[in-house]
Design a protein around this motif. Structure first.
Motif, PDB file in Angstrom:
ATOM      1  N   LYS A  59       0.827  -1.460   0.131  1.00  0.00           N
ATOM      2  CA  LYS A  59       0.133  -0.109  -0.032  1.00  0.00           C
ATOM      3  C   LYS A  59       0.670   0.628  -0.155  1.00  0.00           C
ATOM      4  CE  LYS A  59      -4.333  -1.685   1.863  1.00  0.00           C
ATOM      5  NZ  LYS A  59      -4.736  -2.273   2.136  1.00  0.00           N
ATOM      6  N   ASP A  60       1.888   1.469  -1.051  1.00  0.00           N
ATOM      7  CA  ASP A  60       2.523   2.293  -1.148  1.00  0.00           C
ATOM      8  C   ASP A  60       4.040   2.982  -0.569  1.00  0.00           C
ATOM      9  OD1 ASP A  60       1.421   3.170  -4.044  1.00  0.00           O
ATOM     10  OD2 ASP A  60      -0.080   4.550  -2.740  1.00  0.00           O
ATOM     11  N   TYR A  87      -2.579   3.706  -3.592  1.00  0.00           N
ATOM     12  CA  TYR A  87      -3.186   4.086  -2.561  1.00  0.00           C
ATOM     13  C   TYR A  87      -3.879   5.434  -2.188  1.00  0.00           C
ATOM     14  CZ  TYR A  87      -2.679  -1.289  -3.026  1.00  0.00           C
ATOM     15  OH  TYR A  87      -2.892  -2.005  -3.120  1.00  0.00           O
ATOM     16  N   ASP A  88      -4.693   5.818  -1.742  1.00  0.00           N
ATOM     17  CA  ASP A  88      -5.269   7.082  -1.081  1.00  0.00           C
ATOM     18  C   ASP A  88      -5.041   6.805   0.154  1.00  0.00           C
ATOM     19  OD1 ASP A  88      -7.170   5.664   0.554  1.00  0.00           O
ATOM     20  OD2 ASP A  88      -9.171   6.284  -0.312  1.00  0.00           O
ATOM     21  N   ALA A  89      -5.124   7.527   1.188  1.00  0.00           N
ATOM     22  CA  ALA A  89      -4.311   7.817   2.782  1.00  0.00           C
ATOM     23  C   ALA A  89      -5.436   7.392   3.482  1.00  0.00           C
ATOM     24  CB  ALA A  89      -4.840   9.280   3.031  1.00  0.00           C
ATOM     25  N   ASN A  90      -6.410   6.803   3.035  1.00  0.00           N
ATOM     26  CA  ASN A  90      -7.033   5.728   3.849  1.00  0.00           C
ATOM     27  C   ASN A  90      -6.331   3.873   3.173  1.00  0.00           C
ATOM     28  OD1 ASN A  90      -8.413   8.206   5.578  1.00  0.00           O
ATOM     29  ND2 ASN A  90     -10.331   8.234   3.583  1.00  0.00           N
ATOM     30  N   LYS A 130       1.576   7.174  -6.154  1.00  0.00           N
ATOM     31  CA  LYS A 130       1.171   6.041  -5.260  1.00  0.00           C
ATOM     32  C   LYS A 130       0.184   5.616  -6.065  1.00  0.00           C
ATOM     33  CE  LYS A 130       2.480   8.217  -0.762  1.00  0.00           C
ATOM     34  NZ  LYS A 130       1.510   8.384   0.144  1.00  0.00           N
ATOM     35  N   LYS A 140      -7.051   2.796   0.172  1.00  0.00           N
ATOM     36  CA  LYS A 140      -7.751   2.137  -0.068  1.00  0.00           C
ATOM     37  C   LYS A 140      -7.303   2.400  -1.627  1.00  0.00           C
ATOM     38  CE  LYS A 140     -11.501   0.888   2.028  1.00  0.00           C
ATOM     39  NZ  LYS A 140     -11.489   0.244   2.658  1.00  0.00           N
ATOM     40  N   LYS A 141      -7.268   1.137  -3.374  1.00  0.00           N
ATOM     41  CA  LYS A 141      -7.174   1.922  -3.901  1.00  0.00           C
ATOM     42  C   LYS A 141      -7.643   2.704  -4.880  1.00  0.00           C
ATOM     43  CE  LYS A 141      -5.093  -1.130  -7.710  1.00  0.00           C
ATOM     44  NZ  LYS A 141      -3.738  -1.536  -7.968  1.00  0.00           N
ATOM     45  N   LYS A 142      -6.338   3.779  -5.244  1.00  0.00           N
ATOM     46  CA  LYS A 142      -6.767   5.222  -6.330  1.00  0.00           C
ATOM     47  C   LYS A 142      -8.098   4.531  -7.533  1.00  0.00           C
ATOM     48  CE  LYS A 142      -3.604   8.371  -4.968  1.00  0.00           C
ATOM     49  NZ  LYS A 142      -2.704   9.224  -5.595  1.00  0.00           N
ATOM     50  N   GLU A 195       4.562  10.861  -4.397  1.00  0.00           N
ATOM     51  CA  GLU A 195       3.710  10.901  -3.576  1.00  0.00           C
ATOM     52  C   GLU A 195       2.878  11.100  -5.797  1.00  0.00           C
ATOM     53  OE1 GLU A 195       0.075  11.791  -2.393  1.00  0.00           O
ATOM     54  OE2 GLU A 195       2.073  12.202  -1.179  1.00  0.00           O
TER      55      GLU A 195
END
Length: 120
Positions: free
Chosen positions: A28-29, A88-91, A86, A93-95, A83
């Motif tokens: 997750k990044d 995945y988002d900050a939560n 990436k 979750k896959k972008k 950045e």
């Protein structure tokens, strides 16, 4: 190398364990150096080597790792993906991929063509 370090996917790919390189995986990044852990892995080194220098998120999640495994992984964190690369988002979750659609060319419908032909 601290947790504030940022790396590109191309940089991570060079840490695949080949040619005596270190072994990094991405979850997750977040980037983890598993070089010194690989032989302690309960499933053996092969499952890690399969994802060395790559995104291991899907493999890690599908293996059903315990909370202990996640704690071990957290201790091995060395940085994150830059950045702009990436996935995945900050939560976590896959972008969603954003696909740019080229602007449509001005089109004339059949009615416009016929009407212009009759008028002109």
């Amino acid at each position: 190398m601290g947790e504030d370090s940022r790396y590109t996917w191309a940089e991570v790919a060079t840490h695949n364990g080949k040619n005596s390189s270190s072994i990094w995986i991405v979850y997750k990044d977040s980037i983890f150096d598993v070089t010194n852990y690989i032989h302690e892995h309960p499933d053996g080194p092969d499952s890690i080597l399969d994802v060395a220098g790559k995104d291991a998120t899907k493999d890690f999640d599908s293996a059903g790792h315990s909370g202990d495994a996640r704690q071990i992984l957290a201790k091995l964190k060395i940085g994150e993906i830059v950045e702009e690369e990436k996935k995945y988002d900050a939560n976590g979750k896959k972008k969603k991929k954003v696909v740019q659609v080229p602007p449509e060319k001005e089109r004339r419908s059949c009615c416009n063509i016929i009407t212009c032909g009759l008028i002109g």
